[in-house]
Write a protein that holds these residues in place. Structure first.
Motif, PDB file in Angstrom:
ATOM      1  N   ALA A 181       1.013  -1.185   0.012  1.00 34.10           N
ATOM      2  CA  ALA A 181      -0.031   0.233   0.029  1.00 34.10           C
ATOM      3  C   ALA A 181       0.948   1.368  -0.058  1.00 34.10           C
ATOM      4  N   SER A 182       0.427   2.336  -0.515  1.00 33.77           N
ATOM      5  CA  SER A 182       1.186   3.587  -0.525  1.00 33.77           C
ATOM      6  C   SER A 182       1.822   4.024   1.024  1.00 33.77           C
ATOM      7  N   GLY A 183       3.187   4.183   0.887  1.00 41.39           N
ATOM      8  CA  GLY A 183       3.734   4.568   2.023  1.00 41.39           C
ATOM      9  C   GLY A 183       4.170   3.343   3.163  1.00 41.39           C
ATOM     10  N   SER A 184       3.446   2.129   2.667  1.00 38.77           N
ATOM     11  CA  SER A 184       3.785   0.987   3.463  1.00 38.77           C
ATOM     12  C   SER A 184       4.897  -0.107   2.873  1.00 38.77           C
ATOM     13  N   TRP A 185       5.355  -0.926   3.907  1.00 38.83           N
ATOM     14  CA  TRP A 185       6.192  -1.812   3.651  1.00 38.83           C
ATOM     15  C   TRP A 185       5.861  -3.035   3.971  1.00 38.83           C
ATOM     16  N   GLU A 186       4.476  -3.374   4.369  1.00 39.67           N
ATOM     17  CA  GLU A 186       3.641  -4.674   4.705  1.00 39.67           C
ATOM     18  C   GLU A 186       3.398  -5.308   3.440  1.00 39.67           C
ATOM     19  N   ILE A 187       3.718  -6.402   3.006  1.00 41.03           N
ATOM     20  CA  ILE A 187       3.405  -6.958   1.771  1.00 41.03           C
ATOM     21  C   ILE A 187       2.055  -7.493   1.844  1.00 41.03           C
ATOM     22  N   ASP A 188       1.128  -7.329   0.634  1.00 37.86           N
ATOM     23  CA  ASP A 188      -0.405  -7.701   0.928  1.00 37.86           C
ATOM     24  C   ASP A 188      -0.295  -9.284   0.137  1.00 37.86           C
ATOM     25  N   ASN A 189      -1.422  -9.678   0.284  1.00 40.43           N
ATOM     26  CA  ASN A 189      -1.799 -11.265  -0.018  1.00 40.43           C
ATOM     27  C   ASN A 189      -1.327 -11.393  -1.213  1.00 40.43           C
ATOM     28  N   ARG A 190      -1.820 -10.603  -2.213  1.00 38.21           N
ATOM     29  CA  ARG A 190      -1.479 -10.875  -3.668  1.00 38.21           C
ATOM     30  C   ARG A 190       0.259 -11.146  -3.941  1.00 38.21           C
ATOM     31  N   GLY A 191       0.987  -9.847  -3.367  1.00 39.75           N
ATOM     32  CA  GLY A 191       2.177  -9.886  -3.306  1.00 39.75           C
ATOM     33  C   GLY A 191       2.879 -11.192  -2.874  1.00 39.75           C
ATOM     34  N   LYS A 192       2.422 -11.575  -1.904  1.00 38.31           N
ATOM     35  CA  LYS A 192       3.154 -12.851  -1.100  1.00 38.31           C
ATOM     36  C   LYS A 192       2.688 -14.188  -1.985  1.00 38.31           C
ATOM     37  N   GLU A 193       1.797 -14.129  -2.632  1.00 38.92           N
ATOM     38  CA  GLU A 193       1.559 -15.156  -3.668  1.00 38.92           C
ATOM     39  C   GLU A 193       2.615 -15.065  -4.919  1.00 38.92           C
ATOM     40  N   ALA A 194       2.585 -14.015  -5.516  1.00 35.88           N
ATOM     41  CA  ALA A 194       3.809 -13.876  -6.378  1.00 35.88           C
ATOM     42  C   ALA A 194       5.231 -14.270  -5.899  1.00 35.88           C
ATOM     43  N   LEU A 195       5.584 -13.742  -4.496  1.00 36.66           N
ATOM     44  CA  LEU A 195       6.749 -14.174  -4.099  1.00 36.66           C
ATOM     45  C   LEU A 195       7.002 -15.480  -3.658  1.00 36.66           C
ATOM     46  N   ALA A 196       5.996 -16.340  -3.335  1.00 41.91           N
ATOM     47  CA  ALA A 196       5.992 -17.850  -3.177  1.00 41.91           C
ATOM     48  C   ALA A 196       6.290 -18.432  -4.412  1.00 41.91           C
ATOM     49  N   GLU A 197       5.667 -18.299  -5.608  1.00 44.45           N
ATOM     50  CA  GLU A 197       5.885 -18.721  -6.656  1.00 44.45           C
ATOM     51  C   GLU A 197       7.504 -18.377  -7.185  1.00 44.45           C
ATOM     52  N   LEU A 198       7.766 -17.381  -7.123  1.00 45.66           N
ATOM     53  CA  LEU A 198       9.244 -16.967  -7.353  1.00 45.66           C
ATOM     54  C   LEU A 198      10.049 -17.833  -6.435  1.00 45.66           C
ATOM     55  N   GLY A 199       9.777 -18.086  -5.140  1.00 45.17           N
ATOM     56  CA  GLY A 199      10.557 -18.705  -4.278  1.00 45.17           C
ATOM     57  C   GLY A 199      10.920 -20.165  -4.783  1.00 45.17           C
ATOM     58  N   LYS A 200       9.792 -20.711  -5.402  1.00 48.06           N
ATOM     59  CA  LYS A 200       9.835 -22.096  -5.569  1.00 48.06           C
ATOM     60  C   LYS A 200      11.091 -22.314  -6.775  1.00 48.06           C
ATOM     61  N   VAL A 201      10.871 -21.245  -7.792  1.00 49.16           N
ATOM     62  CA  VAL A 201      11.937 -21.139  -8.796  1.00 49.16           C
ATOM     63  C   VAL A 201      13.506 -21.324  -8.338  1.00 49.16           C
ATOM     64  N   LEU A 202      13.547 -20.218  -7.372  1.00 49.88           N
ATOM     65  CA  LEU A 202      15.008 -19.893  -6.693  1.00 49.88           C
ATOM     66  C   LEU A 202      15.393 -21.009  -5.945  1.00 49.88           C
ATOM     67  N   ALA A 203      14.370 -21.723  -5.296  1.00 44.13           N
ATOM     68  CA  ALA A 203      14.814 -22.995  -4.485  1.00 44.13           C
ATOM     69  C   ALA A 203      15.373 -24.145  -5.565  1.00 44.13           C
ATOM     70  N   GLN A 204      14.807 -24.209  -6.588  1.00 45.64           N
ATOM     71  CA  GLN A 204      15.214 -25.236  -7.753  1.00 45.64           C
ATOM     72  C   GLN A 204      16.695 -24.766  -8.107  1.00 45.64           C
ATOM     73  N   ASP A 205      17.002 -23.580  -8.592  1.00 43.47           N
ATOM     74  CA  ASP A 205      18.115 -23.049  -9.178  1.00 43.47           C
ATOM     75  C   ASP A 205      18.879 -22.536  -7.995  1.00 43.47           C
ATOM     76  N   THR A 206      19.788 -23.554  -7.461  1.00 44.77           N
ATOM     77  CA  THR A 206      20.611 -23.187  -6.377  1.00 44.77           C
ATOM     78  C   THR A 206      21.670 -22.406  -6.920  1.00 44.77           C
TER      79      THR A 206
END
Length: 300
Positions: A181-206
């Motif tokens: 949200a504007s001026g915030s550093w708290e990640i919303d749920n939609r952002g957490k979903e995107a980062l979780a998917e990205l984390g799966k890729v990064l876990a595979q490519d060490t």
């Protein structure tokens, strides 16, 4: 003198013959006289010829003696010149042998140097080929990584997410609206979903290093507590994304770096509402590890 005596003898015989011998006998004596006279003339002529030839031979002998002396002198001079020439030839042979030895030594040195240079060049070419192979492999890995990330985050591309390749790295750029949200550093749920998917890729490519950068616009942030300005805000957002990504325990934290860039690396320098919105972003920069590449470079 001897010839005159013979002539006198014949005259005496002729006189006696005319006084006391017959006509026939006289004729015989006269014929003999004539023959003797002819013989005398021939002998005299031969004597003159012999004397002339003797004089010629004597002259020739003198000439030949002069020539012989001249030949002796020439032979002596020629002998001196031959000895000088032999000495010069021997010196030239010595100089040639020395020059040949020097040339041979230099040639061997040059050949050895050339062989060393060729060996060094072959080694450098081998390292270059190895370097090119690694770069080609890294390029292929980057393209494959971009495809994996694109497939993993396909459902978020219309929600402020951009993926592109630049300078051998994969950039995942997330607009502010996808994460915060504007001026915030708290990640919303939609952002957490995107980062979780990205984390799966990064876990595979060490073999992928992860740099997470927080960016703000140029509007001053007026906060309170520990977050007072755009520097603080960009750092807090980058750190928040790092912590969210590291919820995937397959990712080694040593691979991840957080950085706050504040407002100083804008992607759109225009002073408009749209430009400021594009500049408020979080960039996740994925870089293949280049340890093998650095090893080859260090060995150059």
């Amino acid at each position: 003198m001897k010839n005159y005596k013979i002539l006198f003898l014949f005259l005496a015989i002729a006189f006696v013959a005319t006084s006391c011998v017959s006509s026939k006998k006289y004729k015989e004596l006269d014929a003999l006289y004539q023959k003797c006279t002819d013989d005398l003339n021939y002998t005299t002529s031969e004597k003159i010829d012999f004397e002339n030839k003797s004089k010629e031979l004597a002259s020739e002998i003198v000439t030949l003696k002069v020539q012989i002396e001249k030949l002796k002198e020439d032979t002596t001079a020629m002998g001196r010149r031959i000895r000088i020439a032999e000495n010069q030839l021997n010196k030239m042979k010595g100089d040639y042998d020395e020059l040949l030895k020097s040339f041979t030594d230099q040639n061997l040195t040059f050949i050895n140097t050339l062989q060393e240079r060729e060996k060094e060049l072959a080694e450098k070419e081998a390292r270059l080929a190895e370097l090119q192979n690694i770069l080609a492999q890294k390029d292929a890995e980057v393209k494959a990584l971009k495809n994996k990330v694109t497939n993993a985050l396909k459902g978020f591309e219309d929600h402020g997410l951009t993926i592109y390749e630049k300078n051998g790295k994969v950039y995942v750029s997330l607009d502010e609206k996808l994460l915060f949200a504007s001026g915030s550093w708290e990640i919303d749920n939609r952002g957490k979903e995107a980062l979780a998917e990205l984390g799966k890729v990064l876990a595979q490519d060490t073999d992928i290093n992860v740099m997470i950068e927080g960016h703000t616009d140029n509007v001053p942030f007026r906060g309170s507590g520990n977050v007072k300005d755009n520097w603080d805000l960009s750092v807090m957002r980058a750190t928040a994304v790092v912590k969210e990504v590291l919820k995937n325990k397959g990712i080694d934290p040593q691979r991840v770096t957080a950085a706050g860039r504040s407002e100083y690396v804008p992607i759109d320098p225009a002073d408009t509402r749209e430009a400021r919105a594009r500049n408020r972003r979080t960039e996740i920069i994925l870089t293949p590890k280049l340890d093998e590449l650095f090893r080859i470079i260090d060995s150059q």
